[in-house]
Design a protein around this motif. Sequence first.
Motif, PDB file in Angstrom:
ATOM      1  N   THR A 221       1.033  -3.086  -7.305  1.00 18.87           N
ATOM      2  CA  THR A 221       1.769  -3.200  -8.571  1.00 18.87           C
ATOM      3  C   THR A 221       1.062  -2.484  -9.722  1.00 18.87           C
ATOM      4  N   ARG A 222      -0.268  -2.388  -9.661  1.00 19.43           N
ATOM      5  CA  ARG A 222      -1.022  -1.758 -10.749  1.00 19.43           C
ATOM      6  C   ARG A 222      -1.393  -0.309 -10.437  1.00 19.43           C
ATOM      7  N   ARG A 223      -0.925   0.212  -9.306  1.00 13.30           N
ATOM      8  CA  ARG A 223      -1.204   1.580  -8.881  1.00 13.30           C
ATOM      9  C   ARG A 223      -2.712   1.866  -8.854  1.00 13.30           C
ATOM     10  N   LEU A 224      -3.434   0.999  -8.164  1.00 16.27           N
ATOM     11  CA  LEU A 224      -4.868   1.187  -7.980  1.00 16.27           C
ATOM     12  C   LEU A 224      -5.096   1.970  -6.686  1.00 16.27           C
ATOM     13  N   ARG A 225      -5.872   3.022  -6.773  1.00 14.37           N
ATOM     14  CA  ARG A 225      -6.084   3.890  -5.601  1.00 14.37           C
ATOM     15  C   ARG A 225      -6.906   3.159  -4.549  1.00 14.37           C
ATOM     16  N   HIS A 226      -6.414   3.152  -3.316  1.00 17.51           N
ATOM     17  CA  HIS A 226      -7.116   2.503  -2.212  1.00 17.51           C
ATOM     18  C   HIS A 226      -7.089   3.425  -0.996  1.00 17.51           C
ATOM     19  N   ARG A 227      -7.302   2.879   0.184  1.00 18.12           N
ATOM     20  CA  ARG A 227      -7.417   3.701   1.392  1.00 18.12           C
ATOM     21  C   ARG A 227      -6.394   3.258   2.435  1.00 18.12           C
TER      22      ARG A 227
ATOM     23  N   LEU B 270       5.867  -4.734   2.187  1.00 20.74           N
ATOM     24  CA  LEU B 270       5.550  -4.676   0.766  1.00 20.74           C
ATOM     25  C   LEU B 270       5.856  -3.298   0.187  1.00 20.74           C
ATOM     26  N   VAL B 271       5.623  -2.255   0.972  1.00 20.01           N
ATOM     27  CA  VAL B 271       5.842  -0.876   0.529  1.00 20.01           C
ATOM     28  C   VAL B 271       6.775  -0.179   1.532  1.00 20.01           C
ATOM     29  N   PHE B 272       7.760   0.572   1.027  1.00 14.05           N
ATOM     30  CA  PHE B 272       8.689   1.368   1.844  1.00 14.05           C
ATOM     31  C   PHE B 272       9.410   0.540   2.917  1.00 14.05           C
ATOM     32  N   PRO B 273      10.024  -0.582   2.543  1.00 17.39           N
ATOM     33  CA  PRO B 273      10.728  -1.395   3.541  1.00 17.39           C
ATOM     34  C   PRO B 273      11.907  -0.647   4.156  1.00 17.39           C
TER      35      PRO B 273
ATOM     36  N   GLU C 144      -0.462  11.055  -3.793  1.00 19.43           N
ATOM     37  CA  GLU C 144      -0.225  10.583  -5.150  1.00 19.43           C
ATOM     38  C   GLU C 144       1.215  10.850  -5.570  1.00 19.43           C
ATOM     39  N   THR C 145       1.837   9.826  -6.103  1.00 19.71           N
ATOM     40  CA  THR C 145       3.138   9.931  -6.749  1.00 19.71           C
ATOM     41  C   THR C 145       3.057   9.094  -8.021  1.00 19.71           C
ATOM     42  N   PRO C 146       4.063   9.129  -8.877  1.00 14.70           N
ATOM     43  CA  PRO C 146       4.018   8.272 -10.065  1.00 14.70           C
ATOM     44  C   PRO C 146       3.915   6.783  -9.742  1.00 14.70           C
ATOM     45  N   GLU C 147       4.344   6.370  -8.530  1.00 14.87           N
ATOM     46  CA  GLU C 147       4.317   4.961  -8.165  1.00 14.87           C
ATOM     47  C   GLU C 147       3.117   4.561  -7.327  1.00 14.87           C
ATOM     48  N   HIS C 148       2.566   5.487  -6.531  1.00 16.18           N
ATOM     49  CA  HIS C 148       1.549   5.132  -5.549  1.00 16.18           C
ATOM     50  C   HIS C 148       0.407   6.138  -5.541  1.00 16.18           C
ATOM     51  N   THR C 149      -0.761   5.666  -5.110  1.00 20.60           N
ATOM     52  CA  THR C 149      -1.887   6.573  -4.889  1.00 20.60           C
ATOM     53  C   THR C 149      -2.841   5.963  -3.867  1.00 20.60           C
ATOM     54  N   TRP C 150      -3.123   6.711  -2.811  1.00 21.44           N
ATOM     55  CA  TRP C 150      -4.126   6.260  -1.843  1.00 21.44           C
ATOM     56  C   TRP C 150      -4.701   7.454  -1.080  1.00 21.44           C
TER      57      TRP C 150
END
Length: 222
Positions: free
Chosen positions: A57-63, A86-89, A135-141
């Motif tokens: 929800t906070r778009r924190l970069r993870h792995r 949770l993501v891309f259902p 990376e997109t405006p919604e997600h980053t990993w």
Amino acid sequence: MADDRADHGADGTAADDGAGGAPDVRGTPPRSADELLDIVDERDRVVGQARRGDATTRRLRHRCAFILARDAEGRTFVHRRTAQKLVFPSLYDMFVGGVVGAGESYDEAALREAEEELGVSGLPAPTPLFSFLYETPEHTWWSRVYEVECTLPVDPQREEVAWHAFLTEAELEQRLTEWEWVPDGLAAYERLRAVRAAEGRAGPRAAGPRAADREGGPGPAS
């Protein structure tokens, strides 16, 4: 009810048990949003930790680890995600995999995720191919892409997988424009095809370990 999903064809239409095309989750809850993840910077260095739900929800970069699984005939395992993800259902994916837990290595996560989602035990260690920053405006990993051969009978994790089949390379290529795919998996697959083209090899089937140290820049899906 008998689990006959592995006997369905590759068209993805006879996907789920139950009425109305509902995903076959059999009452099993999805992985907790409270799962702890390492948070990383633009160079994939750990800078903190956060709950999985907060990272999303906070778009924190993870792995994340992506594993392309093939059977003994070289066909790729393709599945549709459950509606509870949770993501891309409910989207299709040609990779199994998921987030890397806090303190977990990419390699550890790749083997764990592959065995969990495929429903097998005793897989060989997946081979790392390359990494890239999604990376997109919604997600980053940060994403590490692997491949593995699975010669064991699969029994996919039902809270993760609503439908599955092993597709030939031609079948998969045909469905790239017909089905709605997870954007990060599609970005990873397109990069894998580009790596193989640059190496002068024929398609993603000809995977090789020498691509493991390659890193791409930020890679939003097209």
